[in-house]
Design a protein around this motif. Structure first.
Motif, short mmCIF file in Angstrom:
data_model
loop_
_atom_site.label_atom_id
_atom_site.label_comp_id
_atom_site.label_asym_id
_atom_site.label_seq_id
_atom_site.Cartn_x
_atom_site.Cartn_y
_atom_site.Cartn_z
N PHE A 153 0.82 -1.21 0.00
CA PHE A 153 0.00 0.00 0.00
C PHE A 153 0.85 1.25 0.00
CE2 PHE A 153 -0.23 -0.07 4.84
CZ PHE A 153 0.12 1.26 5.08
N MET A 154 2.11 1.14 0.41
CA MET A 154 2.99 2.31 0.37
C MET A 154 3.68 2.49 -0.98
SD MET A 154 2.76 3.97 3.21
CE MET A 154 4.20 5.03 3.17
N THR A 155 3.82 1.42 -1.74
CA THR A 155 4.61 1.50 -2.96
C THR A 155 3.83 1.20 -4.23
OG1 THR A 155 5.31 -0.81 -2.71
CG2 THR A 155 6.72 0.89 -1.74
N ARG A 156 2.75 0.44 -4.14
CA ARG A 156 1.96 0.05 -5.33
C ARG A 156 0.51 -0.18 -4.93
NH1 ARG A 156 5.38 -3.73 -3.48
NH2 ARG A 156 4.60 -5.83 -3.03
N ALA A 157 -0.08 0.83 -4.34
CA ALA A 157 -1.44 0.70 -3.82
C ALA A 157 -2.44 0.36 -4.91
CB ALA A 157 -1.85 2.00 -3.12
N ASP A 158 -2.21 0.82 -6.11
CA ASP A 158 -3.12 0.52 -7.22
C ASP A 158 -3.14 -0.97 -7.52
OD1 ASP A 158 -0.46 0.73 -8.04
OD2 ASP A 158 -0.92 1.93 -9.82
N ALA A 159 -1.96 -1.57 -7.61
CA ALA A 159 -1.88 -3.01 -7.89
C ALA A 159 -2.46 -3.82 -6.73
CB ALA A 159 -0.43 -3.41 -8.14
N LEU A 160 -2.24 -3.35 -5.51
CA LEU A 160 -2.79 -4.04 -4.35
C LEU A 160 -4.32 -4.02 -4.38
CD1 LEU A 160 -2.66 -5.38 -1.56
CD2 LEU A 160 -2.37 -3.09 -0.57
N ALA A 161 -4.90 -2.87 -4.67
CA ALA A 161 -6.36 -2.77 -4.73
C ALA A 161 -6.92 -3.70 -5.81
CB ALA A 161 -6.77 -1.34 -4.99
N GLU A 162 -6.26 -3.75 -6.96
CA GLU A 162 -6.72 -4.62 -8.03
C GLU A 162 -6.64 -6.08 -7.62
OE1 GLU A 162 -4.07 -3.26 -11.03
OE2 GLU A 162 -5.50 -1.82 -11.89
N LEU A 203 -3.73 6.64 -6.22
CA LEU A 203 -3.48 5.46 -7.05
C LEU A 203 -4.66 4.50 -7.03
CD1 LEU A 203 0.26 4.78 -6.11
CD2 LEU A 203 -0.61 5.63 -8.30
N ILE A 204 -5.24 4.28 -5.85
CA ILE A 204 -6.36 3.36 -5.72
C ILE A 204 -7.56 3.86 -6.52
CG2 ILE A 204 -8.06 2.39 -4.11
CD1 ILE A 204 -5.74 2.41 -2.00
N ARG A 205 -7.90 5.14 -6.34
CA ARG A 205 -9.08 5.67 -7.04
C ARG A 205 -8.87 5.68 -8.55
NH1 ARG A 205 -11.97 4.10 -3.72
NH2 ARG A 205 -12.66 5.25 -1.87
N LYS A 206 -7.65 5.97 -8.99
CA LYS A 206 -7.38 5.98 -10.43
C LYS A 206 -7.49 4.58 -11.02
CE LYS A 206 -3.96 7.48 -13.87
NZ LYS A 206 -2.63 8.12 -14.09
N GLY A 209 -11.41 3.07 -9.15
CA GLY A 209 -12.54 3.94 -8.90
C GLY A 209 -13.14 3.73 -7.53
N ASP A 210 -14.46 3.70 -7.47
CA ASP A 210 -15.13 3.55 -6.18
C ASP A 210 -15.49 2.09 -5.88
OD1 ASP A 210 -17.16 3.10 -7.96
OD2 ASP A 210 -18.43 4.77 -7.29
N ARG A 211 -14.90 1.16 -6.59
CA ARG A 211 -15.16 -0.25 -6.31
C ARG A 211 -14.49 -0.72 -5.03
NH1 ARG A 211 -13.23 -3.89 -10.55
NH2 ARG A 211 -11.74 -2.27 -11.15
N MET A 212 -13.54 0.04 -4.54
CA MET A 212 -12.83 -0.31 -3.31
C MET A 212 -13.15 0.69 -2.21
SD MET A 212 -10.75 -2.22 -1.58
CE MET A 212 -10.02 -3.31 -2.82
#
Length: 399
Positions: A153-162, A203-206, A209-212
């Motif tokens: 979550f500190m380095t690749r939050a987008d990939a983690l959320a996915e 990163l998460i929202r991009k 979106g709002d799925r998380m």
């Protein structure tokens, strides 16, 4: 039936976790657990509680609970006295379920849900495998494991959320503001630090979106003005709640925080007993009531906290970022309460070191946890636990 012995177990590898066995003359043993200051809790159990519990009927849970939490200094806190009492109380409910041949959630009033939604607290695999529990100290950012969600979550939050969404988990909790809080002792946050801490949310929202849903853990590290500043900065990212933005010792201050933001305020595993929670609820300081059953008085007190939250039309969300027995107890509580919102979980734990310590872990699939089966808690310490070279055992018995 009488309590004949109380045994406690500590292991060096998980230095902050304490396990308890309450033994009876019927051959039934209850399992309990608490977290933090394990050796101090162990001392309180054997030096203070054992003399009051040995020889007593373990099914008189309310009476024994009141005896344990009515001692001097055991008043509305999560100190040693309450943590020790919590471990014993969980073990007593385990005995109760085993005597009746029913799961603990049935003994608490029955099953209110077929399944309960979980969120993933993004800790790493070694988050509790240490005698340090300060958030930054326990990051172990160089650890190499399958669920290093703290580093992620500190380095690749987008990939983690996915990745979480691919596994059916649609809610996550992160704490990227902790480094700045610890560096500045919670007194201020610089523009650069604010920008860095907000980056995971961007990163998460991009990415998804709002799925998380994003829960924000602030670990009681900030003063009130800065906590409010952080809340304003995060509102555009629509987090689900702000958890413990300030120290949980002033309901009026938390109420001021809650009024300053449109985001829910969550409080708090750091509160002990229903009396502390009432102070916050009376001041409209908490939208979500969170409690840790290993700290706040066990299952006996936990169900009273949940019921009281319901009288204020507040949802209940049990805390878990500690050991496997506390996690199981929280899940039984979640299933028994009609106002349960969501259950905290750590996939790095239930897919990892929990399995090294207990016989059964809850079934979590597609972002939901399912009821534990079998009488009592439905889990035991694994046989090899008692063969560990780093194990310390202490026993108090009926003489």
């Amino acid at each position: 039936m009488k309590i004949t012995a109380i045994r406690t177990y500590r292991v060096e590898e998980f230095a902050n976790v304490l396990w308890v066995h309450v033994e009876t003359d019927a051959g039934i043993t209850g399992l309990g657990e608490t977290f933090y200051g394990a050796e101090a809790c162990e001392a309180h159990i054997h030096n203070t509680l054992a003399v009051r519990l040995l020889g007593q009927n373990p099914l008189n849970i309310e009476t024994l609970h009141k005896e344990m939490v009515s001692l001097p200094n055991a008043q509305a806190s999560t100190g040693v006295e309450y943590r020790a009492a919590s471990a014993i109380d969980i073990a007593l409910w385990d005995i109760f379920g085993k005597v009746a041949g029913q799961p603990v959630h049935t003994m608490l009033g029955g099953q209110s849900w077929d399944r309960v939604r979980v969120y993933n607290t993004c800790a790493g695999t070694r988050y509790v495998r240490t005698n340090k529990i300060k958030p930054v100290d326990t990051w172990n950012r160089n650890a190499d494991g399958p669920y290093e969600d703290l580093d992620a979550f500190m380095t690749r939050a987008d990939a983690l959320a996915e990745d979480l969404l691919e596994n059916g988990i649609s809610a996550m909790k992160i704490w990227p503001f902790d480094p700045a809080a610890i560096e500045n002792k919670g007194m201020f946050i610089t523009a650069a630090q604010m920008k860095e801490a907000i980056k995971p949310f961007e990163l998460i929202r991009k990415a998804v979106g709002d799925r998380m849903e994003i829960m924000v853990e602030l670990h009681c590290l900030w003063n009130l003005p800065v906590a409010m500043e952080i809340a304003r900065a995060l509102e555009p990212y629509a987090p689900r709640w702000f958890e413990d933005p300030i120290r949980m010792n002033n309901p009026q201050a938390l109420a001021e925080f809650a009024r300053s933001t449109s985001v829910w305020t969550c409080a708090s595993e750091t509160l002990g007993s229903r009396f502390a929670y009432k102070d916050y609820l009376d001041r409209d300081a908490a939208h979500v009531v969170m409690s840790d059953l290993c700290w706040t008085g066990g299952l006996t007190e936990g169900r009273k906290i949940a019921a009281m939250a319901d009288t204020y039309h507040r949802p209940f969300a049990p805390h878990d970022c500690i050991g496997p027995v506390g996690f199981v107890a929280a899940i039984h509580m979640s299933f028994s309460q009609t106002n349960t919102l969501i259950q905290e979980s750590v996939r790095a734990f239930y897919n990892g070191w929990y399995r090294e310590l207990v016989t059964n872990v809850p079934r979590i699939e597609g972002g939901y946890v399912y009821p534990m089966e079998g009488p009592g808690l439905g889990t035991e310490l694994v046989p090899q636990f008692f063969e560990r070279s780093d194990l310390t055992v202490r026993v108090s018995e009926v003489s």
